[in-house]
Design a protein around this motif. Structure first.
Motif, PDB file in Angstrom:
ATOM      1  N   SER A   1      38.409  43.031  40.669  1.00  0.00           N
ATOM      2  CA  SER A   1      39.017  42.752  41.879  1.00  0.00           C
ATOM      3  C   SER A   1      37.722  42.372  43.193  1.00  0.00           C
ATOM      4  O   SER A   1      38.057  41.355  44.038  1.00  0.00           O
ATOM      5  CB  SER A   1      39.748  43.458  42.396  1.00  0.00           C
ATOM      6  OG  SER A   1      39.267  44.578  42.872  1.00  0.00           O
ATOM      7  N   ASN A   2      36.686  42.768  42.958  1.00  0.00           N
ATOM      8  CA  ASN A   2      35.709  43.003  43.771  1.00  0.00           C
ATOM      9  C   ASN A   2      34.653  41.546  43.267  1.00  0.00           C
ATOM     10  O   ASN A   2      34.482  40.906  44.215  1.00  0.00           O
ATOM     11  CB  ASN A   2      34.219  43.697  43.726  1.00  0.00           C
ATOM     12  CG  ASN A   2      35.085  44.918  44.467  1.00  0.00           C
ATOM     13  OD1 ASN A   2      36.026  44.711  45.408  1.00  0.00           O
ATOM     14  ND2 ASN A   2      34.834  46.399  44.042  1.00  0.00           N
ATOM     15  N   TRP A   3      34.717  41.424  41.738  1.00  0.00           N
ATOM     16  CA  TRP A   3      32.811  39.693  41.342  1.00  0.00           C
ATOM     17  C   TRP A   3      34.339  38.963  41.216  1.00  0.00           C
ATOM     18  O   TRP A   3      33.194  38.353  41.030  1.00  0.00           O
ATOM     19  CB  TRP A   3      32.280  41.457  40.367  1.00  0.00           C
ATOM     20  CG  TRP A   3      31.913  42.156  40.856  1.00  0.00           C
ATOM     21  CD1 TRP A   3      31.689  43.180  41.463  1.00  0.00           C
ATOM     22  CD2 TRP A   3      30.639  41.500  42.014  1.00  0.00           C
ATOM     23  NE1 TRP A   3      30.704  43.762  41.542  1.00  0.00           N
ATOM     24  CE2 TRP A   3      29.878  42.561  42.226  1.00  0.00           C
ATOM     25  CE3 TRP A   3      30.154  40.553  42.517  1.00  0.00           C
ATOM     26  CZ2 TRP A   3      29.076  43.240  42.523  1.00  0.00           C
ATOM     27  CZ3 TRP A   3      28.886  40.418  42.995  1.00  0.00           C
ATOM     28  CH2 TRP A   3      27.994  42.495  43.928  1.00  0.00           C
ATOM     29  N   LEU A   4      35.183  39.499  40.883  1.00  0.00           N
ATOM     30  CA  LEU A   4      36.284  37.859  39.883  1.00  0.00           C
ATOM     31  C   LEU A   4      37.026  37.362  40.588  1.00  0.00           C
ATOM     32  O   LEU A   4      38.001  38.251  40.377  1.00  0.00           O
ATOM     33  CB  LEU A   4      36.460  38.258  38.782  1.00  0.00           C
ATOM     34  CG  LEU A   4      34.937  38.865  37.590  1.00  0.00           C
ATOM     35  CD1 LEU A   4      35.676  38.621  36.212  1.00  0.00           C
ATOM     36  CD2 LEU A   4      34.078  37.553  37.934  1.00  0.00           C
ATOM     37  N   PRO A   5      36.685  36.829  41.957  1.00  0.00           N
ATOM     38  CA  PRO A   5      38.031  36.297  42.752  1.00  0.00           C
ATOM     39  C   PRO A   5      39.057  35.785  41.525  1.00  0.00           C
ATOM     40  O   PRO A   5      40.876  35.582  41.042  1.00  0.00           O
ATOM     41  CB  PRO A   5      37.667  35.625  44.227  1.00  0.00           C
ATOM     42  CG  PRO A   5      36.621  35.177  43.030  1.00  0.00           C
ATOM     43  CD  PRO A   5      35.924  36.393  42.458  1.00  0.00           C
ATOM     44  N   HIS A   6      38.579  34.965  40.513  1.00  0.00           N
ATOM     45  CA  HIS A   6      38.877  33.932  39.793  1.00  0.00           C
ATOM     46  C   HIS A   6      39.211  34.384  38.017  1.00  0.00           C
ATOM     47  O   HIS A   6      38.008  34.808  37.595  1.00  0.00           O
ATOM     48  CB  HIS A   6      38.227  32.339  39.985  1.00  0.00           C
ATOM     49  CG  HIS A   6      39.152  32.380  41.672  1.00  0.00           C
ATOM     50  ND1 HIS A   6      39.914  31.777  42.312  1.00  0.00           N
ATOM     51  CD2 HIS A   6      38.019  31.753  42.051  1.00  0.00           C
ATOM     52  CE1 HIS A   6      39.833  31.864  43.275  1.00  0.00           C
ATOM     53  NE2 HIS A   6      38.464  31.144  43.871  1.00  0.00           N
ATOM     54  N   PRO A   7      39.884  33.515  37.538  1.00  0.00           N
ATOM     55  CA  PRO A   7      39.843  34.619  35.742  1.00  0.00           C
ATOM     56  C   PRO A   7      38.627  33.909  35.195  1.00  0.00           C
ATOM     57  O   PRO A   7      37.797  32.400  35.918  1.00  0.00           O
ATOM     58  CB  PRO A   7      40.806  33.814  35.296  1.00  0.00           C
ATOM     59  CG  PRO A   7      41.788  33.591  36.445  1.00  0.00           C
ATOM     60  CD  PRO A   7      40.820  33.488  37.517  1.00  0.00           C
ATOM     61  N   PRO A   8      37.648  33.984  34.174  1.00  0.00           N
ATOM     62  CA  PRO A   8      36.558  33.936  33.772  1.00  0.00           C
ATOM     63  C   PRO A   8      37.152  32.066  33.023  1.00  0.00           C
ATOM     64  O   PRO A   8      38.052  31.949  32.953  1.00  0.00           O
ATOM     65  CB  PRO A   8      36.214  33.867  32.521  1.00  0.00           C
ATOM     66  CG  PRO A   8      36.511  36.069  32.780  1.00  0.00           C
ATOM     67  CD  PRO A   8      38.038  35.424  33.471  1.00  0.00           C
ATOM     68  N   ASP A   9      35.370  31.375  33.085  1.00  0.00           N
ATOM     69  CA  ASP A   9      36.296  30.310  32.249  1.00  0.00           C
ATOM     70  C   ASP A   9      35.711  29.331  31.392  1.00  0.00           C
ATOM     71  O   ASP A   9      35.571  30.853  30.428  1.00  0.00           O
ATOM     72  CB  ASP A   9      35.106  29.334  33.898  1.00  0.00           C
ATOM     73  CG  ASP A   9      33.401  29.642  33.228  1.00  0.00           C
ATOM     74  OD1 ASP A   9      33.128  30.187  32.621  1.00  0.00           O
ATOM     75  OD2 ASP A   9      32.796  28.460  34.441  1.00  0.00           O
ATOM     76  N   ARG A  10      35.343  28.681  30.867  1.00  0.00           N
ATOM     77  CA  ARG A  10      35.908  28.716  29.024  1.00  0.00           C
ATOM     78  C   ARG A  10      34.233  28.650  28.821  1.00  0.00           C
ATOM     79  O   ARG A  10      34.469  28.638  27.150  1.00  0.00           O
ATOM     80  CB  ARG A  10      36.224  27.065  28.856  1.00  0.00           C
ATOM     81  CG  ARG A  10      37.842  26.994  29.093  1.00  0.00           C
ATOM     82  CD  ARG A  10      37.932  24.904  27.638  1.00  0.00           C
ATOM     83  NE  ARG A  10      39.316  25.418  29.055  1.00  0.00           N
ATOM     84  CZ  ARG A  10      40.048  25.506  27.618  1.00  0.00           C
ATOM     85  NH1 ARG A  10      40.340  26.056  27.217  1.00  0.00           N
ATOM     86  NH2 ARG A  10      41.313  25.509  28.400  1.00  0.00           N
ATOM     87  N   VAL A  11      33.362  28.448  29.800  1.00  0.00           N
ATOM     88  CA  VAL A  11      32.306  28.428  29.122  1.00  0.00           C
ATOM     89  C   VAL A  11      32.281  30.047  29.322  1.00  0.00           C
ATOM     90  O   VAL A  11      31.340  30.645  27.760  1.00  0.00           O
ATOM     91  CB  VAL A  11      30.984  28.325  30.780  1.00  0.00           C
ATOM     92  CG1 VAL A  11      30.020  28.642  29.368  1.00  0.00           C
ATOM     93  CG2 VAL A  11      31.516  26.705  30.696  1.00  0.00           C
ATOM     94  N   HIS A  12      32.633  31.191  29.527  1.00  0.00           N
ATOM     95  CA  HIS A  12      32.470  32.772  29.846  1.00  0.00           C
ATOM     96  C   HIS A  12      33.129  32.555  28.481  1.00  0.00           C
ATOM     97  O   HIS A  12      32.583  33.926  27.691  1.00  0.00           O
ATOM     98  CB  HIS A  12      33.080  33.746  30.524  1.00  0.00           C
ATOM     99  CG  HIS A  12      31.715  33.021  31.707  1.00  0.00           C
ATOM    100  ND1 HIS A  12      31.957  32.723  33.046  1.00  0.00           N
ATOM    101  CD2 HIS A  12      30.637  34.337  31.999  1.00  0.00           C
ATOM    102  CE1 HIS A  12      31.794  32.950  33.691  1.00  0.00           C
ATOM    103  NE2 HIS A  12      30.054  33.495  33.537  1.00  0.00           N
ATOM    104  N   VAL A  13      34.315  32.076  28.398  1.00  0.00           N
ATOM    105  CA  VAL A  13      35.559  32.610  27.285  1.00  0.00           C
ATOM    106  C   VAL A  13      34.804  32.470  26.227  1.00  0.00           C
ATOM    107  O   VAL A  13      34.463  33.280  24.683  1.00  0.00           O
ATOM    108  CB  VAL A  13      36.696  31.684  27.041  1.00  0.00           C
ATOM    109  CG1 VAL A  13      37.083  32.061  25.645  1.00  0.00           C
ATOM    110  CG2 VAL A  13      37.567  32.764  28.557  1.00  0.00           C
ATOM    111  N   ASP A  14      34.544  30.803  25.317  1.00  0.00           N
ATOM    112  CA  ASP A  14      33.403  30.588  24.693  1.00  0.00           C
ATOM    113  C   ASP A  14      32.242  31.990  23.908  1.00  0.00           C
ATOM    114  O   ASP A  14      32.150  31.712  23.199  1.00  0.00           O
ATOM    115  CB  ASP A  14      32.882  29.380  24.525  1.00  0.00           C
ATOM    116  CG  ASP A  14      34.170  28.169  24.664  1.00  0.00           C
ATOM    117  OD1 ASP A  14      34.962  28.858  24.516  1.00  0.00           O
ATOM    118  OD2 ASP A  14      34.214  27.009  24.996  1.00  0.00           O
ATOM    119  N   ARG A  15      31.761  31.904  24.997  1.00  0.00           N
ATOM    120  CA  ARG A  15      30.156  32.797  25.372  1.00  0.00           C
ATOM    121  C   ARG A  15      30.761  34.214  24.755  1.00  0.00           C
ATOM    122  O   ARG A  15      30.236  34.293  23.604  1.00  0.00           O
ATOM    123  CB  ARG A  15      29.543  32.782  25.903  1.00  0.00           C
ATOM    124  CG  ARG A  15      28.255  33.540  25.996  1.00  0.00           C
ATOM    125  CD  ARG A  15      27.303  33.405  27.205  1.00  0.00           C
ATOM    126  NE  ARG A  15      27.888  32.522  28.108  1.00  0.00           N
ATOM    127  CZ  ARG A  15      27.111  32.376  28.738  1.00  0.00           C
ATOM    128  NH1 ARG A  15      26.741  33.299  29.856  1.00  0.00           N
ATOM    129  NH2 ARG A  15      28.008  31.091  30.348  1.00  0.00           N
TER     130      ARG A  15
END
Length: 173
Positions: free
Chosen positions: A65-79
């Motif tokens: 909740s402190n560091w990720l206000p939004h879900p990880p994007d596709r770049v993070h998911v693919d990596r």
């Protein structure tokens, strides 16, 4: 400080029972949504699974909740898919991902990788935003007061160390 930031985040998330239970629940959701057509989670399901996981984790883990206000994007998911799962499997002869299915353990490893990568990226971004602003403020105050070069360099160094330490220490669940 000891551990690297990503290792610290991975240990913190991996030790959190909320993380394990959220991974199990989202994994079961993915199987249910695919009507158990596959023995696990397919790569095309990972982006939406990550969003559902983020929703659960942001309510229960302060680190998320402190560091990720939004879900990880596709770049993070693919990596994360490549780092956590595909790199550990034997090389494939065909280039498509049709045959890839993540079991529950691989899904949790994927989730650990994607969220630790996203949190560390957010922490780096915060560091890159805070350091120049604070250093400019110190330099601006020094231009008015004129304390000497050595004092300004020490003040900027102390500020940078303090900011980096506070961000590093906040990377705990």
């Amino acid at each position: 400080m000891g551990l690297s930031a990503s290792t610290r985040v991975q240990k913190s998330l991996g030790a959190a029972p909320e993380f394990t239970s959220a991974c199990a629940a989202v994994y079961a959701d993915c199987l249910s949504l695919s009507q158990h057509a596959f023995p696990g989670v397919k790569p095309y399901q990972l982006f939406s699974a990550t969003a559902r996981l983020h929703s659960r984790l942001s309510q229960s883990l302060r680190l998320i909740s402190n560091w990720l206000p939004h879900p990880p994007d596709r770049v993070h998911v693919d990596r994360a898919l490549k780092a956590a799962v595909l790199s550990r499997r034997p090389p494939r002869t065909d280039e498509d991902e049709d045959g890839i299915v993540l079991d529950q353990t691989e899904f949790q490893e994927f989730a650990l990788e994607v969220f630790s990568d996203a949190v560390v990226s957010a922490a780096r971004l915060a560091l890159l935003k805070r350091l120049p602003l604070g250093a400019a403020g110190i330099a601006g105050a020094a231009a008015v007061v004129k304390p000497g070069k050595d004092v300004v360099v020490v003040a900027i160094g102390a500020y940078a160390l303090g900011v980096a330490t506070s961000i590093y220490l906040s990377l705990d669940a």
